[in-house]
Design an enzyme around this catalytic site. Structure first.
Site, PDB file in Angstrom:
ATOM      1  N   SER A 119       0.826  -1.206   0.000  1.00 52.63           N
ATOM      2  CA  SER A 119       0.000   0.000   0.000  1.00 52.63           C
ATOM      3  C   SER A 119       0.863   1.260   0.000  1.00 52.63           C
ATOM      4  CB  SER A 119      -0.888  -0.010   1.248  1.00 52.63           C
ATOM      5  OG  SER A 119      -1.441   1.266   1.467  1.00 52.63           O
ATOM      6  N   TYR A 143      -1.417   5.688  -4.510  1.00 46.97           N
ATOM      7  CA  TYR A 143      -2.341   6.813  -4.416  1.00 46.97           C
ATOM      8  C   TYR A 143      -1.657   7.938  -5.163  1.00 46.97           C
ATOM      9  CZ  TYR A 143      -5.502   4.706  -0.993  1.00 46.97           C
ATOM     10  OH  TYR A 143      -6.428   3.914  -0.363  1.00 46.97           O
ATOM     11  N   THR A 169      -5.181   3.199  -7.282  1.00 44.13           N
ATOM     12  CA  THR A 169      -6.495   3.201  -6.622  1.00 44.13           C
ATOM     13  C   THR A 169      -7.198   4.525  -6.894  1.00 44.13           C
ATOM     14  OG1 THR A 169      -5.746   1.675  -4.930  1.00 44.13           O
ATOM     15  CG2 THR A 169      -7.679   2.995  -4.397  1.00 44.13           C
ATOM     16  N   LYS A 284      -7.778   0.303  -9.886  1.00 37.81           N
ATOM     17  CA  LYS A 284      -8.582  -0.285  -8.795  1.00 37.81           C
ATOM     18  C   LYS A 284      -9.704   0.668  -8.394  1.00 37.81           C
ATOM     19  CE  LYS A 284      -7.974  -2.161  -4.089  1.00 37.81           C
ATOM     20  NZ  LYS A 284      -8.342  -1.192  -3.065  1.00 37.81           N
ATOM     21  N   HIS A 308     -13.699  -0.714  -2.371  1.00 37.30           N
ATOM     22  CA  HIS A 308     -12.818  -0.396  -1.244  1.00 37.30           C
ATOM     23  C   HIS A 308     -13.380  -0.994   0.047  1.00 37.30           C
ATOM     24  CE1 HIS A 308      -9.268   2.364  -0.656  1.00 37.30           C
ATOM     25  NE2 HIS A 308      -9.541   2.118   0.597  1.00 37.30           N
TER      26      HIS A 308
END
Ligand code: FNR
Length: 415
Positions: A119, A143, A169, A284, A308
């Site tokens: 992540s 991100y 994402t 995503k 999510h």
């Protein structure tokens, strides 16, 4: 077989096998705020409930007498053959669950050969996690920051860490409205957690010298959310600012909040990423079939159908209900991955029958981590894989290719 025979030998599992008991055990073990952050969702949490209800609406219709010895659950994904159609979803701030956080997950994933998606919001750096994995498969979830330079830096680091796919994402350009966190006045990253990828980054570190948050940098936490959180934090001494005694961490958190996400992101921006990496790019948070089509037109190598885990939009379509439409639109041109609501092997089977190429596991492995670190993660994942293998066999499938839509029927009565 191993899962069963260890039971015969009198060995009890370290973490509960049943997903409901697993979650309850984790709740007892974890602190109130930590558990709220992991279990929670947007608004009334109707999306979380709907994610599960959608699985209940499909029933498996097995075929028999098909000789299911020597089953092969492997799938090919971006040039790599995986033993199972399963990955570990990117989950931020894992330090709320366990001290070893992402590194414990990385070790468990590597041991099982299940790819781990690092992540952007991790508690341990991607370099530390990669070092714990040897040559085992890992991906990186991005991100998309306000800062082009930071995006470039993250992607370059992911490449040199041996990440094989970049997952962007798209559903978290702003943080969702999460009453559980708001009521406790606790967003972990506002307490300086889950920002290891940033504080370890040379570009980010350099930016700390400058003023935090220029006029063009819109905070990804809406001003009203931030105000509510800060107000609550003031009323709960020892909360928000406890971890931020010295000036630099506070500056890092401020800088992080103002830069982690780009709310203005548009389809055209994907070209920037395409030009900077040769790795496959997966988007995503795709739920609308039309977006799946546009994604491929803009050079995406695949999509992840996901809401999510119900953390972003209350009242959203169940991810599983969105899956068939996206699969149809993509029409086999690219992989369609799936997450949000997978709790066991039968769920994996249903998602694949509806056309997913592979699925990602989210919260359950975090509960395993909270309960027993690396071992807990490994057990949770092994249980899902074992149940999936059994379901395949009992439904008459020898390979993932044989898991087809005609093995599902809609439930006669709604859940
Ligand atoms: C997430 N998820 C997530 N996704 C992502 O792309 N980057 C991230 O940093 C995080 N962080 C995160 C934290 C926590 C605590 C949770 C529960 C989830 C979403 C995750 O990748 C996945 O989409 C969902 O977890 C899937 O839903 P289930 O299976 O948990 O219901």
């Amino acid at each position: 077989t191993e899962v069963y025979t260890s039971g015969l030998a009198g060995r009890l599992p370290t973490v509960p096998v049943d997903p409901g008991r697993l979650e309850r055990a984790a709740r007892r073990k974890m602190g109130r705020r930590a558990f709220a952050y992991v279990v929670g969702g947007a608004g009334s949490e109707s999306t979380i409930r709907e994610n599960r209800a959608a699985f209940e609406r499909w029933r498996i219709v097995p075929r028999v007498l098909r000789g299911v010895v020597g089953r092969d659950a492997s799938v090919e994904l971006f040039g790599r053959r995986l033993s199972y159609p399963l990955l570990l979803a990117p989950v931020g701030v894992l330090e709320v669950a366990h001290r070893e956080a992402d590194v414990a997950v990385a070790r468990a994933a590597a041991r099982l050969g299940v790819p781990f998606i690092f992540s952007s919001q991790a508690s341990k750096t991607m370099e530390e996690c990669a070092a714990a994995m040897g040559s085992a498969p890992r991906w990186f979830q991005l991100y998309w920051s306000e800062s082009d330079e930071l995006v470039e830096s993250f992607v370059a680091r992911a490449e040199s860490c041996g990440c094989e796919v970049i997952v962007v994402t798209l559903d978290t350009i702003m943080l969702g409205w999460r009453p559980r966190d708001l009521d406790l006045g606790s967003l972990p990253f506002l307490r300086g957690m889950g920002i290891a990828q940033y504080t370890s980054d040379p570009v980010f570190r350099r930016s700390l010298a400058g003023p935090a948050g220029g006029a063009s940098e819109r905070p990804p936490v809406t001003p009203s959310t931030l105000r509510a959180l800060l107000g609550l934090a003031r009323r709960h001494p020892g909360g928000l600012l406890r971890n931020l005694r010295s000036g630099e961490p506070l500056a890092a958190v401020r800088r992080f909040v103002s830069t982690y996400s780009r709310t203005s992101l548009r389809w055209e921006d994907l070209a920037f990423l395409r030009e900077r990496t040769r790795l496959p790019v997966l988007l995503k948070g795709i739920l609308h079939p039309e977006d799946a089509r546009i994604a491929l037109e803009h050079g995406a190598d695949g999509v992840i159908v996901s809401n999510h885990g119900g953390r972003q939009v209350d009242g959203e379509i169940a991810a599983l209900d969105a899956l068939p439409g996206v699969v149809e639109e993509v029409g086999g041109r690219a992989p369609v991955l799936f997450d949000s609501g997978i709790r066991g092997g039968a769920d994996v089977f249903k998602a694949l029958a509806l056309g997913a190429t592979a699925v990602c596991l989210g919260r359950p492995y975090v509960y395993g981590l909270a309960l027993a670190g690396e071992r807990g993660v490994a057990e949770v994942v092994e249980n899902v894989l074992a149940e999936f293998d059994l379901t395949m066999g009992l439904a008459g499938c020898r390979s993932v290719a044989e898991i087809s839509r005609d093995l599902l029927a809609p439930a006669a009565t709604p859940p």
